[in-house]
Design a protein around this motif. Sequence first.
Motif, PDB file in Angstrom:
ATOM      1  N   TYR A  95      -5.278 -62.558   7.180  1.00  0.00           N
ATOM      2  CA  TYR A  95      -4.796 -62.197   5.847  1.00  0.00           C
ATOM      3  C   TYR A  95      -5.768 -61.333   5.046  1.00  0.00           C
ATOM      4  N   LEU A  96      -7.067 -61.586   5.161  1.00  0.00           N
ATOM      5  CA  LEU A  96      -7.980 -60.850   4.271  1.00  0.00           C
ATOM      6  C   LEU A  96      -7.936 -59.341   4.524  1.00  0.00           C
ATOM      7  N   PRO A  97      -7.960 -58.863   5.786  1.00  0.00           N
ATOM      8  CA  PRO A  97      -7.833 -57.411   5.975  1.00  0.00           C
ATOM      9  C   PRO A  97      -6.512 -56.855   5.460  1.00  0.00           C
ATOM     10  N   LEU A  98      -5.453 -57.650   5.514  1.00  0.00           N
ATOM     11  CA  LEU A  98      -4.159 -57.168   5.007  1.00  0.00           C
ATOM     12  C   LEU A  98      -4.198 -56.988   3.498  1.00  0.00           C
ATOM     13  N   PHE A  99      -4.805 -57.956   2.819  1.00  0.00           N
ATOM     14  CA  PHE A  99      -4.903 -57.821   1.370  1.00  0.00           C
ATOM     15  C   PHE A  99      -5.803 -56.642   0.998  1.00  0.00           C
ATOM     16  N   PHE A 100      -6.869 -56.447   1.752  1.00  0.00           N
ATOM     17  CA  PHE A 100      -7.737 -55.305   1.472  1.00  0.00           C
ATOM     18  C   PHE A 100      -6.986 -53.995   1.708  1.00  0.00           C
ATOM     19  N   ASP A 101      -6.080 -54.009   2.680  1.00  0.00           N
ATOM     20  CA  ASP A 101      -5.292 -52.814   2.953  1.00  0.00           C
ATOM     21  C   ASP A 101      -4.435 -52.443   1.749  1.00  0.00           C
ATOM     22  N   GLY A 102      -4.044 -53.458   0.976  1.00  0.00           N
ATOM     23  CA  GLY A 102      -3.205 -53.217  -0.194  1.00  0.00           C
ATOM     24  C   GLY A 102      -3.949 -52.639  -1.377  1.00  0.00           C
ATOM     25  N   LEU A 103      -5.266 -52.497  -1.263  1.00  0.00           N
ATOM     26  CA  LEU A 103      -6.016 -51.917  -2.382  1.00  0.00           C
ATOM     27  C   LEU A 103      -5.642 -50.451  -2.618  1.00  0.00           C
ATOM     28  N   CYS A 104      -5.066 -49.796  -1.595  1.00  0.00           N
ATOM     29  CA  CYS A 104      -4.649 -48.394  -1.760  1.00  0.00           C
ATOM     30  C   CYS A 104      -3.428 -48.267  -2.657  1.00  0.00           C
ATOM     31  N   GLU A 105      -2.740 -49.369  -2.869  1.00  0.00           N
ATOM     32  CA  GLU A 105      -1.481 -49.294  -3.616  1.00  0.00           C
ATOM     33  C   GLU A 105      -1.749 -49.072  -5.092  1.00  0.00           C
ATOM     34  N   THR A 106      -0.840 -48.320  -5.726  1.00  0.00           N
ATOM     35  CA  THR A 106      -0.961 -48.068  -7.165  1.00  0.00           C
ATOM     36  C   THR A 106       0.270 -48.537  -7.914  1.00  0.00           C
ATOM     37  N   VAL A 107       1.277 -48.999  -7.162  1.00  0.00           N
ATOM     38  CA  VAL A 107       2.563 -49.343  -7.775  1.00  0.00           C
ATOM     39  C   VAL A 107       2.637 -50.860  -7.962  1.00  0.00           C
TER      40      VAL A 107
ATOM     41  N   PRO B 189       4.730 -54.274  -7.873  1.00  0.00           N
ATOM     42  CA  PRO B 189       3.763 -55.373  -7.920  1.00  0.00           C
ATOM     43  C   PRO B 189       2.743 -55.376  -6.793  1.00  0.00           C
ATOM     44  N   TYR B 190       2.818 -54.360  -5.906  1.00  0.00           N
ATOM     45  CA  TYR B 190       1.914 -54.367  -4.748  1.00  0.00           C
ATOM     46  C   TYR B 190       0.461 -54.345  -5.196  1.00  0.00           C
ATOM     47  N   GLU B 191       0.198 -53.485  -6.182  1.00  0.00           N
ATOM     48  CA  GLU B 191      -1.187 -53.335  -6.644  1.00  0.00           C
ATOM     49  C   GLU B 191      -1.710 -54.653  -7.211  1.00  0.00           C
ATOM     50  N   PHE B 192      -0.867 -55.351  -8.001  1.00  0.00           N
ATOM     51  CA  PHE B 192      -1.293 -56.607  -8.620  1.00  0.00           C
ATOM     52  C   PHE B 192      -1.553 -57.677  -7.561  1.00  0.00           C
ATOM     53  N   PHE B 193      -0.607 -57.829  -6.617  1.00  0.00           N
ATOM     54  CA  PHE B 193      -0.761 -58.886  -5.620  1.00  0.00           C
ATOM     55  C   PHE B 193      -1.943 -58.623  -4.694  1.00  0.00           C
ATOM     56  N   ALA B 194      -2.160 -57.358  -4.357  1.00  0.00           N
ATOM     57  CA  ALA B 194      -3.299 -57.051  -3.482  1.00  0.00           C
ATOM     58  C   ALA B 194      -4.600 -57.377  -4.205  1.00  0.00           C
ATOM     59  N   ARG B 195      -4.725 -56.921  -5.438  1.00  0.00           N
ATOM     60  CA  ARG B 195      -5.963 -57.110  -6.188  1.00  0.00           C
ATOM     61  C   ARG B 195      -6.219 -58.595  -6.457  1.00  0.00           C
ATOM     62  N   GLN B 196      -5.198 -59.275  -6.938  1.00  0.00           N
ATOM     63  CA  GLN B 196      -5.376 -60.684  -7.265  1.00  0.00           C
ATOM     64  C   GLN B 196      -5.548 -61.523  -6.007  1.00  0.00           C
ATOM     65  N   GLY B 197      -4.852 -61.158  -4.942  1.00  0.00           N
ATOM     66  CA  GLY B 197      -4.984 -61.880  -3.676  1.00  0.00           C
ATOM     67  C   GLY B 197      -6.393 -61.748  -3.111  1.00  0.00           C
TER      68      GLY B 197
END
Lengths: 100, 229
Positions: B80-92, B94-102
């Motif tokens: 899971y941790l690499p997947l959440f880090f992968d979401g750091l590229c998102e700017t939209v 709720p993806y950006e919020f969940f990636a950052r908070q996760g």
Amino acid sequence: MTSVATKSYDHLGLGDGPKPKSMVRAKRWSEEVENAFRFQTAGYRDEIEYKIIMKIEPERWPVEPGYVKKLQRRDGTYYYYNRGRECQDKEVHKIKLYQY
Amino acid sequence: MSAAACQSLQAQGFTLKAYMKNSKVVGPPSAGAFAERPAKPTAFRKFYERGDFPIALEHDTKGNRIAWKVEIEKLDYHHYLPLFFDGLCETVHPYEFFARQGVHDMLEHGGSKILPVIPQLIIPIKNALNTRKRPVICTTLKVLQHLVVSGEMVGEALVPYYRQILPILNIFKNSNRNSGDGIDYSQQKRENIGDLIQETLEAFERHGGEDAFINIKYMVPTYESCMLN
């Protein structure tokens, strides 16, 4: 990991759960307000209600002042909280402090 | 003499055309070091839309918090941790919020589970920084500051990977606004990239052990130590 701050609620007789006698809104931030914020964010009135419903001690951070770290919500999901203060000044007035 | 003859020819430098009498040498095209690059579709978004994350997607969630279906302590960090880090590229949202908070929650409660996963986090971190998007870079820098203090030896484990993640910081290090005696609110909100880079490099040096400074200096020559002298 033991709780840093534990209170005994035996004298309140938590069989069916006591009902609070009064409620005041918090005016200034304090550690009590911070913990109340964390419980109310998770959908509980306060620590007493959490213990009655979940029947477990809330998990706390081992460092002083020992704020709540993890709470289980009624739907089974978990909320996690930071070591430090999370309740902003603008949200302090929304926090309810119950007296028994 | 006709107007056409008076017009100057544009020529690239170091060419024979540049030697002509009425040629005007133009500079090289911009390399685009600061130009934003579009991010590839992330695995985070794919997994999120499939519902593979142990996150409850509720609309009655108060404040900025994720409701976790599974206790973080029981999660497989390698997955899971690499997947959440992968979401750091998102700017939209709720993806950006969940990636950052996760990422924040997993780093806060990971303890010793974070160190073995470090090598798998480097590519997502590099991808996020390479987008050159300021909000993404700011978020990633804050995540890096959290990462180095999240567990023992994590800062030192990052040292071999400085050559992959620090080049972008070198590009943006001087990205500070000179507002004279005005107030720069981006500093207060921690959105000033130049200051964030300085904070991040200082965190790397403090938690990176003995070799950290020399490795940082190699990649970011204008960085000065916050611990020596």
